[in-house]
Structure formats: C-alpha cells, structure tokens
Design a protein around this motif. Structure first.
Motif, PDB file in Angstrom:
ATOM      1  N   THR A 111       0.093  40.704  26.927  1.00  0.00           N
ATOM      2  CA  THR A 111       0.147  41.847  26.017  1.00  0.00           C
ATOM      3  C   THR A 111       1.430  42.638  26.221  1.00  0.00           C
ATOM      4  O   THR A 111       2.056  43.088  25.257  1.00  0.00           O
ATOM      5  N   ALA A 112       1.833  42.799  27.461  1.00  0.00           N
ATOM      6  CA  ALA A 112       3.042  43.561  27.782  1.00  0.00           C
ATOM      7  C   ALA A 112       4.311  42.885  27.270  1.00  0.00           C
ATOM      8  O   ALA A 112       5.349  43.535  27.134  1.00  0.00           O
ATOM      9  N   GLN A 113       4.243  41.584  26.967  1.00  0.00           N
ATOM     10  CA  GLN A 113       5.401  40.837  26.460  1.00  0.00           C
ATOM     11  C   GLN A 113       5.400  40.707  24.937  1.00  0.00           C
ATOM     12  O   GLN A 113       6.311  40.112  24.370  1.00  0.00           O
TER      13      GLN A 113
ATOM     14  N   LEU B  10      -3.445  40.951  30.088  1.00  0.00           N
ATOM     15  CA  LEU B  10      -2.582  42.137  30.097  1.00  0.00           C
ATOM     16  C   LEU B  10      -1.094  41.818  30.265  1.00  0.00           C
ATOM     17  O   LEU B  10      -0.271  42.393  29.551  1.00  0.00           O
ATOM     18  N   PRO B  11      -0.685  40.908  31.153  1.00  0.00           N
ATOM     19  CA  PRO B  11       0.747  40.579  31.224  1.00  0.00           C
ATOM     20  C   PRO B  11       1.278  39.961  29.926  1.00  0.00           C
ATOM     21  O   PRO B  11       2.430  40.188  29.554  1.00  0.00           O
TER      22      PRO B  11
ATOM     23  N   ALA C 266      -7.156  49.459  26.170  1.00  0.00           N
ATOM     24  CA  ALA C 266      -6.395  48.824  27.251  1.00  0.00           C
ATOM     25  C   ALA C 266      -5.217  48.022  26.698  1.00  0.00           C
ATOM     26  O   ALA C 266      -4.120  48.040  27.265  1.00  0.00           O
ATOM     27  N   LEU C 267      -5.428  47.324  25.586  1.00  0.00           N
ATOM     28  CA  LEU C 267      -4.335  46.562  24.967  1.00  0.00           C
ATOM     29  C   LEU C 267      -3.238  47.516  24.500  1.00  0.00           C
ATOM     30  O   LEU C 267      -2.055  47.262  24.721  1.00  0.00           O
ATOM     31  N   ARG C 268      -3.632  48.622  23.868  1.00  0.00           N
ATOM     32  CA  ARG C 268      -2.653  49.605  23.379  1.00  0.00           C
ATOM     33  C   ARG C 268      -1.896  50.270  24.520  1.00  0.00           C
ATOM     34  O   ARG C 268      -0.731  50.633  24.362  1.00  0.00           O
ATOM     35  N   ALA C 269      -2.548  50.415  25.662  1.00  0.00           N
ATOM     36  CA  ALA C 269      -1.907  51.072  26.808  1.00  0.00           C
ATOM     37  C   ALA C 269      -0.749  50.256  27.372  1.00  0.00           C
ATOM     38  O   ALA C 269       0.198  50.817  27.923  1.00  0.00           O
ATOM     39  N   VAL C 270      -0.801  48.928  27.231  1.00  0.00           N
ATOM     40  CA  VAL C 270       0.262  48.093  27.813  1.00  0.00           C
ATOM     41  C   VAL C 270       1.163  47.428  26.778  1.00  0.00           C
ATOM     42  O   VAL C 270       2.243  46.951  27.119  1.00  0.00           O
ATOM     43  N   SER C 271       0.739  47.398  25.515  1.00  0.00           N
ATOM     44  CA  SER C 271       1.542  46.737  24.489  1.00  0.00           C
ATOM     45  C   SER C 271       2.724  47.612  24.076  1.00  0.00           C
ATOM     46  O   SER C 271       2.533  48.781  23.747  1.00  0.00           O
ATOM     47  N   PRO C 272       3.933  47.039  24.076  1.00  0.00           N
ATOM     48  CA  PRO C 272       5.081  47.810  23.586  1.00  0.00           C
ATOM     49  C   PRO C 272       5.078  47.961  22.064  1.00  0.00           C
ATOM     50  O   PRO C 272       5.794  48.794  21.522  1.00  0.00           O
TER      51      PRO C 272
END
Length: 154
Positions: free
Chosen positions: A21-23, A18-19, A41-47
């Motif tokens: 993915t957020a980058q 997840l961290p 879950a990936l879509r929730a944190v991915s910009p």
C-alpha cells in the motif's frame, strides 16, 4: 502509475499488505471490506487515494454507504469497479472502460476480452479453501495497462 488492487479482506488486514500500500499511487478495494478500520489503515499508509466499493458482507454503516460501483480515471485509464462480476451493469467496451475490477470469488484471475482487462485480484483476507492469498498490481502507462498478480506467503 502503480495501482494496488485488493478485494475480500473480510475484516482482516494482513500486515504484508501495508508495505505494498505504501508503494501504491492509488489503492482500489473491490468490496467485502468487513470493517471500516481496513480502509482507515490503508488510507493511513497510502501516498495516494484509496477507493472502495461495497461487497455483499458490507451491510452496516458506514460500509453500507460505500457505492456499489465506481467509475474512475487513473493515469488515463478508465476503471470500473464492482464486487460481483455477475452484476456487471454496463458494456465496458461501449463505455470506454479499459479495466473491470471485481472480487467476490476470492479466486485471482486476469483475462482480456475485447480489449478490456477483467481483473479479480483474489482475496487478501481470511484464506478460503486452497485458494491463494492474493492481490494484484495494475501498471498504467502511456494509455496501456498491465496486471501483475501478487501472491502473499501463507
């Protein structure tokens, strides 16, 4: 542009992913997702966007509705995604593809052939045999591409 390449989650989304993915400017999942909650879950944190193809374990809806292959243009680079490289149904060179992203073997591998990068990021799902838990970054810049393997701690 930084693209996170994943494969073979098999229904397990490790918290270490997840961290990363957020980058990511985009996330590419090369199949065997296992559960729709993984993509959610990936879509929730991915910009950026999250793209996925269907793997051999993705047999029921909604995962069975994922495409078998995807041709994407990201940062000026053409990327062809499929789960099993042995099912490659086009000539990447003739199609102008610079990256072929696949999964299936759980074995990380990056190899350039005829100017095409063939990337299997490995598996970030359940550990298989003694293979590493791995994914990869694709760095896309100025029409060029570079793969950076990422091994997650067991």
């Amino acid at each position: 542009m930084r693209v996170l390449a994943l494969s073979d989650t098999h229904g397990l989304l490790r918290p270490e992913v997840l961290p990363l993915t957020a980058q990511a400017d985009a996330v590419l999942h090369a199949g065997d997702v296992g559960k729709m909650e993984i993509l959610e879950a990936l879509r929730a944190v991915s910009p950026g966007p999250v793209h996925a193809v269907r793997g051999n374990v993705d047999r029921s809806p909604p995962l069975s509705d994922l495409p078998e292959t995807a041709l994407l243009e990201l940062g000026g680079i053409w990327i062809y995604m499929l789960h099993d490289l042995s099912a490659l149904d086009l000539s990447p060179v003739a199609a102008g593809v610079q990256v072929v992203l696949s999964g299936h073997t759980h074995q990380p591998r990056a190899e350039e052939q005829d100017g095409v990068l063939y990337l299997n990021p490995g598996s970030v799902g359940p550990r298989r045999f003694r293979l590493p838990v791995a994914c990869a970054w694709l760095h896309l810049k100025g029409g060029g591409v570079r793969a950076e393997p990422v091994v997650l701690a067991p």
